[in-house]
Design an enzyme around this catalytic site. Sequence first.
Site, PDB file in Angstrom:
ATOM      1  N   GLU A 434       0.890  -1.416  -0.114  1.00 18.64           N
ATOM      2  CA  GLU A 434      -0.139   0.075   0.136  1.00 18.64           C
ATOM      3  C   GLU A 434       0.915   1.138  -0.027  1.00 18.64           C
ATOM      4  OE1 GLU A 434      -3.053  -0.577   3.223  1.00 18.64           O
ATOM      5  OE2 GLU A 434      -4.024  -1.854   2.012  1.00 18.64           O
ATOM      6  N   GLU A 531      -7.024  -7.843  -1.446  1.00 17.08           N
ATOM      7  CA  GLU A 531      -7.414  -7.472  -0.046  1.00 17.08           C
ATOM      8  C   GLU A 531      -8.815  -7.086  -0.093  1.00 17.08           C
ATOM      9  OE1 GLU A 531      -5.449  -5.089   2.683  1.00 17.08           O
ATOM     10  OE2 GLU A 531      -3.510  -5.989   2.233  1.00 17.08           O
TER      11      GLU A 531
END
Length: 856
Positions: A434, A531
Amino acid sequence: SLRGSWRLRSANGSVALRGDVPGCVHSALRRAGLIQDPYYRFNDVMYRWISLDNWTYSRTFKTPFDVRKWQKVNLVFEGVDTVAEILINNITIGRTDNMFNRYGFDITRIIKEVNFVEVRFLSAISYAAEQSRCHKGYRVPPACPPPVQKGECHVNFIRKEQCSFSWDWGPSFPTQGIWKDVRIEAYNHYHLTYFTLTPFFDKSAQQWSLQIESIFDVVSSKQISGLVTVSIPKLQTQRTFSVKLQPGEGSIVLLVNINKSATVEAWWPNGHGKQIGYNVATVFTMEAGHKVEKFSKAYFRTIELVQEPISGSPGLSFYFRINGRPIFMKGSNWIPADSFQDRVNSDIYRLLLKSAADANMNVLRVWGGGVYEQDEFYDICDELGIMIWQDFMFACALYPTDQNYLESVRAEVTHQVRRLKSHPSIILWSGNNENEAAIASNWFSIPHADREVYIRDYVMLYVKNIQEIVLSEDKSRPFIVSSPTNGLESAKEGWISQNPYDTHYGDTHFYDYDSDCWDWTHYPKTRFASEYGFQSWPSFSTLEKVSSAEDWSYTSNFSLHRQHHKNGNDEMIQQIEHHFKLPQSTDPVKKFKDMIYLTQVMQAQCVKAETEFYRFSRSEIIKGEGHTMGALYWQLNDIWQAPSWASLEYGGKWKLLHYFAQNFFAPLLPVAYEDGGVLFIYGVSDLHTDHQLTLRVNVHAWSSLEPLCTFLENNVTVKAQSARPIYKQPVSDLLWRCGNCTRTGCVVTFDLVGQGGLRSPTNHHFLSSLKDAVGLEKTQLSASISQQDSIYIFDLQTTAVAPFVSLDVGSIKGRFNENGFLMTEKRKVVVFQPWEPTTVEQLEKSLSLTSLTDVT
């Protein structure tokens, strides 16, 4: 080996005890009875003092050989956690500052017959703060975790397990210790330090080959010649090579062509074939020094990450081809199994990984805020056919790029790639978690004028260092810089794309706790969902071990303390309220247990809805979006006993979500959704051949155990490795055909049945929220239990239709073959597989049966 008992003392010597190696300070204190279970109640905060102190490990050892006979003697640490000064006989031989590195120190001139070794640790918290203070030019955010995490600051300044300073599902335990093996190595001439096997397939020649790479520490001052013989008996392959080793770090790279008349069986992911490995014997016979023999296993498989144009859709595909076959990735995300790595052993790995395989998973992403797992983890994945998406250990932060830091990272990456690249299970290296998104979406409120500094650092770390090393060390696997990323498009945009969550490229992470999770229209029709998820609470039996009676309420201090995700407990209530009634019991413990049950039902149903959406989006492009080829929910396992996104509780107990995963990841599955009042059912298949099947659709009234009506669709073609619509019916027509059933009064179940015992799980589709269900009666559930060999049979009976029937046997370890199901028949047989010896009596005593109507 210097494993075993060491002495351990605090900085001022007021605490002195025995400390096991491998191990850490917390585990040593616990074993000595000086602290309670660190996971008990509020101990994560109470025991902060342990991580703030500077501890020293020491021991004496006798040298088991004549020192004068060896040209080189090394002290090797496979893993030091984290910042330490190493002394032998009161002479500093080196320092460590990276938990993920292997350290070797030359002690040839220092070692005696009897030696005193010390490892003087510095608090990771103090070190990280000091490193941050010294970084004068500009800030490197985030400074500290959100207060709800009760964590420590500046974790991005230390090469240590990032979640050990806290995360939104885990506690802060910044451990100190020698967490892996430590040993003395003595050798003359040369010593083998790394040995790897990598398969390659030449399409044009239809030829498998095996690249064998050996890296030596060559002590000799001149080159050493010799022969290497490689034999793979099962593949009728034997080759002998003449080789030369250069002084220093000498490497030998051999390419062994496999005998073409031998049949090579490839390694396949779980659900797609076998996991075949071949024994390889490699013998080095050099002119000087001893013979070195390596016995290892070679696996043959190819891996491609396909990013290419799709007709009818802007952007690029993002999917994996294994052995030339596109594979839909089904799985989850792996976090460290414990805050104290010395407690993680092969048995724990096997339990968790086998549970993943048993739920029809074929992939896990080893997430970048934890650790590169121990060798046994990857060995078990190789054996079970679980593919690994391997992040490098950088997560949700920006990182410094000063020279010392980069050198440490370069050593870490080189070591880890060499250590792990022989594993067929590893299919992808990924630079970070991320961090592209963090810059692109400006998580850390960086003024626009300063943005370039951070982009430059990002490219320096992940592209110019990590990517460069990975691509030179391992030519056999794809590398992506971040996750989520737009892949090739991100690279084109200078590595930070405008929107890394773009559904037309790469992978996405998606979380939405506000919208109704049953509504599929909120989900991104992405190329790859790496995710997504929803929280739930672990079972009462899991929480009971670390709490006391005053904690057993959803709003207790304990319940707030354990929740590390801001507003997490409220978000669960909000999501539950969309479809279920909240418990109103006046008995506080029953109310707490009911809440736990509802959070698990909600989580299971939410992740089911989202995963099924990703699976039915596999073969279609709608408004330019689709061709989804991966669904990895967040997260597989837990690091402690607390609310989280996990489907496996700390200790391995299956939540209802994990039982649901067994079905929503089944190789053959009918999936339903509604659009504009029309019910669509898709046939989703991971099977390698087309099948002619019968689709059976049942409509049940909540008030009756007999189905109202059954519709059979014969000769339904379900195509291999695809998702296609196989049924379409306006809901109003379906209900009318069943004798005026209503949305609130009825539920639809359906399955696929074929030849030779081929059948899908039975799936369900709710026509209204269950809080609005009409005719749902409180049921009497009962079970009789009997033993059959090593398993236990639970014969269930119900007096009414029972949604989300949950069987719970407390802290008896094991799992059921199914759980959390919709019971629409009077009787059902469920099988329990114990993981440790138990009896019918113990099971009867521990069993609690719950269905939705028991929540009052």
